[in-house]
Scaffold this motif. Structure first.
Motif, PDB file in Angstrom:
ATOM      1  N   ASN A  74     -52.788  91.414  55.988  1.00  0.00           N
ATOM      2  CA  ASN A  74     -54.010  91.242  55.188  1.00  0.00           C
ATOM      3  C   ASN A  74     -53.826  90.286  54.016  1.00  0.00           C
ATOM      4  O   ASN A  74     -54.750  90.069  53.235  1.00  0.00           O
ATOM      5  N   LEU A  75     -52.616  89.747  53.883  1.00  0.00           N
ATOM      6  CA  LEU A  75     -52.313  88.736  52.863  1.00  0.00           C
ATOM      7  C   LEU A  75     -52.598  89.227  51.442  1.00  0.00           C
ATOM      8  O   LEU A  75     -53.023  88.454  50.588  1.00  0.00           O
ATOM      9  N   ARG A  76     -52.285  90.498  51.152  1.00  0.00           N
ATOM     10  CA  ARG A  76     -52.587  91.006  49.823  1.00  0.00           C
ATOM     11  C   ARG A  76     -51.692  92.197  49.470  1.00  0.00           C
ATOM     12  O   ARG A  76     -51.156  92.879  50.340  1.00  0.00           O
ATOM     13  N   MET A  77     -51.558  92.439  48.165  1.00  0.00           N
ATOM     14  CA  MET A  77     -50.850  93.605  47.652  1.00  0.00           C
ATOM     15  C   MET A  77     -51.619  94.128  46.451  1.00  0.00           C
ATOM     16  O   MET A  77     -51.802  93.424  45.449  1.00  0.00           O
ATOM     17  N   ASP A  78     -52.116  95.351  46.540  1.00  0.00           N
ATOM     18  CA  ASP A  78     -52.838  95.942  45.418  1.00  0.00           C
ATOM     19  C   ASP A  78     -51.899  96.193  44.239  1.00  0.00           C
ATOM     20  O   ASP A  78     -50.718  96.514  44.420  1.00  0.00           O
ATOM     21  N   ILE A  79     -52.439  96.048  43.023  1.00  0.00           N
ATOM     22  CA  ILE A  79     -51.683  96.254  41.788  1.00  0.00           C
ATOM     23  C   ILE A  79     -52.252  97.470  41.069  1.00  0.00           C
ATOM     24  O   ILE A  79     -53.472  97.590  40.937  1.00  0.00           O
ATOM     25  N   PRO A  80     -51.404  98.384  40.575  1.00  0.00           N
ATOM     26  CA  PRO A  80     -51.916  99.552  39.851  1.00  0.00           C
ATOM     27  C   PRO A  80     -52.733  99.129  38.628  1.00  0.00           C
ATOM     28  O   PRO A  80     -52.314  98.253  37.868  1.00  0.00           O
ATOM     29  N   LYS A  81     -53.887  99.745  38.440  1.00  0.00           N
ATOM     30  CA  LYS A  81     -54.745  99.384  37.326  1.00  0.00           C
ATOM     31  C   LYS A  81     -54.064  99.538  35.974  1.00  0.00           C
ATOM     32  O   LYS A  81     -54.231  98.681  35.088  1.00  0.00           O
ATOM     33  N   PRO A  82     -53.265 100.616  35.728  1.00  0.00           N
ATOM     34  CA  PRO A  82     -52.587 100.738  34.425  1.00  0.00           C
ATOM     35  C   PRO A  82     -51.678  99.549  34.119  1.00  0.00           C
ATOM     36  O   PRO A  82     -51.567  99.116  32.977  1.00  0.00           O
ATOM     37  N   PHE A  83     -51.020  98.998  35.176  1.00  0.00           N
ATOM     38  CA  PHE A  83     -50.158  97.831  35.002  1.00  0.00           C
ATOM     39  C   PHE A  83     -50.983  96.614  34.616  1.00  0.00           C
ATOM     40  O   PHE A  83     -50.634  95.857  33.708  1.00  0.00           O
ATOM     41  N   VAL A  84     -52.087  96.426  35.315  1.00  0.00           N
ATOM     42  CA  VAL A  84     -52.974  95.291  35.052  1.00  0.00           C
ATOM     43  C   VAL A  84     -53.510  95.344  33.628  1.00  0.00           C
ATOM     44  O   VAL A  84     -53.512  94.346  32.895  1.00  0.00           O
ATOM     45  N   THR A  85     -53.948  96.515  33.214  1.00  0.00           N
ATOM     46  CA  THR A  85     -54.523  96.676  31.873  1.00  0.00           C
ATOM     47  C   THR A  85     -53.476  96.492  30.775  1.00  0.00           C
ATOM     48  O   THR A  85     -53.709  95.788  29.787  1.00  0.00           O
ATOM     49  N   ALA A  86     -52.311  97.105  30.950  1.00  0.00           N
ATOM     50  CA  ALA A  86     -51.273  97.075  29.917  1.00  0.00           C
ATOM     51  C   ALA A  86     -50.716  95.678  29.681  1.00  0.00           C
ATOM     52  O   ALA A  86     -50.416  95.297  28.551  1.00  0.00           O
ATOM     53  N   THR A  87     -50.569  94.903  30.756  1.00  0.00           N
ATOM     54  CA  THR A  87     -49.962  93.578  30.642  1.00  0.00           C
ATOM     55  C   THR A  87     -50.961  92.476  30.317  1.00  0.00           C
ATOM     56  O   THR A  87     -50.574  91.377  29.931  1.00  0.00           O
TER      57      THR A  87
ATOM     58  N   PHE B 184     -43.064  93.388  34.475  1.00  0.00           N
ATOM     59  CA  PHE B 184     -43.631  92.336  33.633  1.00  0.00           C
ATOM     60  C   PHE B 184     -42.575  91.860  32.648  1.00  0.00           C
ATOM     61  O   PHE B 184     -41.899  92.668  32.006  1.00  0.00           O
ATOM     62  N   VAL B 185     -42.409  90.541  32.527  1.00  0.00           N
ATOM     63  CA  VAL B 185     -41.422  89.965  31.622  1.00  0.00           C
ATOM     64  C   VAL B 185     -42.051  89.802  30.237  1.00  0.00           C
ATOM     65  O   VAL B 185     -43.009  89.034  30.086  1.00  0.00           O
ATOM     66  N   PRO B 186     -41.564  90.524  29.223  1.00  0.00           N
ATOM     67  CA  PRO B 186     -42.150  90.447  27.880  1.00  0.00           C
ATOM     68  C   PRO B 186     -42.151  89.020  27.345  1.00  0.00           C
ATOM     69  O   PRO B 186     -41.238  88.240  27.607  1.00  0.00           O
ATOM     70  N   ASN B 187     -43.183  88.690  26.596  1.00  0.00           N
ATOM     71  CA  ASN B 187     -43.333  87.378  25.955  1.00  0.00           C
ATOM     72  C   ASN B 187     -43.568  86.231  26.932  1.00  0.00           C
ATOM     73  O   ASN B 187     -43.657  85.072  26.517  1.00  0.00           O
ATOM     74  N   SER B 188     -43.662  86.531  28.219  1.00  0.00           N
ATOM     75  CA  SER B 188     -43.837  85.456  29.196  1.00  0.00           C
ATOM     76  C   SER B 188     -45.309  85.140  29.445  1.00  0.00           C
ATOM     77  O   SER B 188     -45.640  84.104  29.986  1.00  0.00           O
ATOM     78  N   ARG B 189     -46.193  86.076  29.119  1.00  0.00           N
ATOM     79  CA  ARG B 189     -47.641  85.962  29.295  1.00  0.00           C
ATOM     80  C   ARG B 189     -48.089  86.212  30.731  1.00  0.00           C
ATOM     81  O   ARG B 189     -49.107  86.841  30.957  1.00  0.00           O
ATOM     82  N   ASN B 190     -47.341  85.699  31.730  1.00  0.00           N
ATOM     83  CA  ASN B 190     -47.816  85.906  33.098  1.00  0.00           C
ATOM     84  C   ASN B 190     -46.708  85.936  34.149  1.00  0.00           C
ATOM     85  O   ASN B 190     -46.957  85.659  35.318  1.00  0.00           O
ATOM     86  N   VAL B 191     -45.477  86.288  33.754  1.00  0.00           N
ATOM     87  CA  VAL B 191     -44.370  86.326  34.709  1.00  0.00           C
ATOM     88  C   VAL B 191     -44.028  87.779  35.055  1.00  0.00           C
ATOM     89  O   VAL B 191     -43.880  88.619  34.172  1.00  0.00           O
ATOM     90  N   VAL B 192     -43.926  88.057  36.345  1.00  0.00           N
ATOM     91  CA  VAL B 192     -43.539  89.382  36.822  1.00  0.00           C
ATOM     92  C   VAL B 192     -42.297  89.229  37.687  1.00  0.00           C
ATOM     93  O   VAL B 192     -42.304  88.488  38.680  1.00  0.00           O
TER      94      VAL B 192
END
Length: 213
Positions: A112-125, A180-188
């Motif tokens: 399905n070419l996708r991986m769901d992300i937990p909402k708490p992770f999305v919100t926190a980062t 999530f890599v701190p201070n990276s803004r968008n690196v996991v």
């Protein structure tokens, strides 16, 4: 402290083999930070605020925590397959939040070419405000992957996700840990964990695979 914001600043390790006397450090990380690691001693500080002074040595082309590590391992009651996260911190008090989630790859994550992300992770980062993130493997290589908002409750990794899987030869049944890599803004950062340790992480996770700090 030197500015490490533009390079990977954390790594994962499992307690295996002779972990009570020393612990290995990924070669790529050690080579990247060799000037920093070759200080007389480094301070290892846990989330509780306690700290230990530990020496890092390079032996036979591998990096290890050595002198002082046994005390750290004993005081923290480390056991086999414990998963440890190490991070270089430039915060004054050395504190940092760790945002992680764990997933077992299923056939549909590939087809399905996708991986769901937990909402708490999305919100926190804060990645819900971004259209894409960078997934980084253990060697420091990165892939740009789109973040899709399926609805107000579900987010997923989509475009670029399969390329990331193929680039790392990840297969259905493997267990992946995302941090999530701190201070990276968008690196996991993403690492494949061994089955036994991965099952333990999945058992600890809340709905969606989110791991509380």
């Amino acid at each position: 402290m030197a500015d490490f914001r533009n390079v990977p600043s954390s790594f994962f390790m499992f307690c295996t083999d002779d972990f009570l006397t020393r612990l290995s450090i990924p070669l790529a990380f050690g080579n990247q930070y060799k000037k920093f690691l070759r200080q007389a001693y480094l301070e290892l500080k846990t989330e509780s605020g306690r700290s230990w002074m530990v020496k890092v040595r390079k032996m036979k082309r591998k990096w290890f925590f050595t002198d002082g590590w046994s005390r750290f391992a004993t005081d923290n009651q480390l056991t086999l397959i414990n998963l440890l996260t190490f991070r270089i911190s430039d915060d004054e008090d050395g504190s940092a939040k760790t945002w992680r989630f764990v997933k077992e790859l299923k056939d549909y994550n590939i087809s399905n070419l996708r991986m769901d992300i937990p909402k708490p992770f999305v919100t926190a980062t804060g990645i819900k405000a971004k259209q894409s993130i960078e997934l980084e493997n253990e060697q420091g290589r990165r892939w740009t992957v789109s973040v899709t908002d399926r609805n107000i409750k579900i987010f997923a990794l989509t475009r670029g996700w399969v390329e990331f899987l193929r680039g790392n030869n990840f297969q259905a049944g493997q267990i992946l840990l995302f941090e999530f890599v701190p201070n990276s803004r968008n690196v996991v950062k993403v690492v494949a964990v061994k089955k036994e340790a991965g099952k333990e992480l999945l058992a600890r996770a809340v709905k969606g695979g989110f791991l509380r700090s």
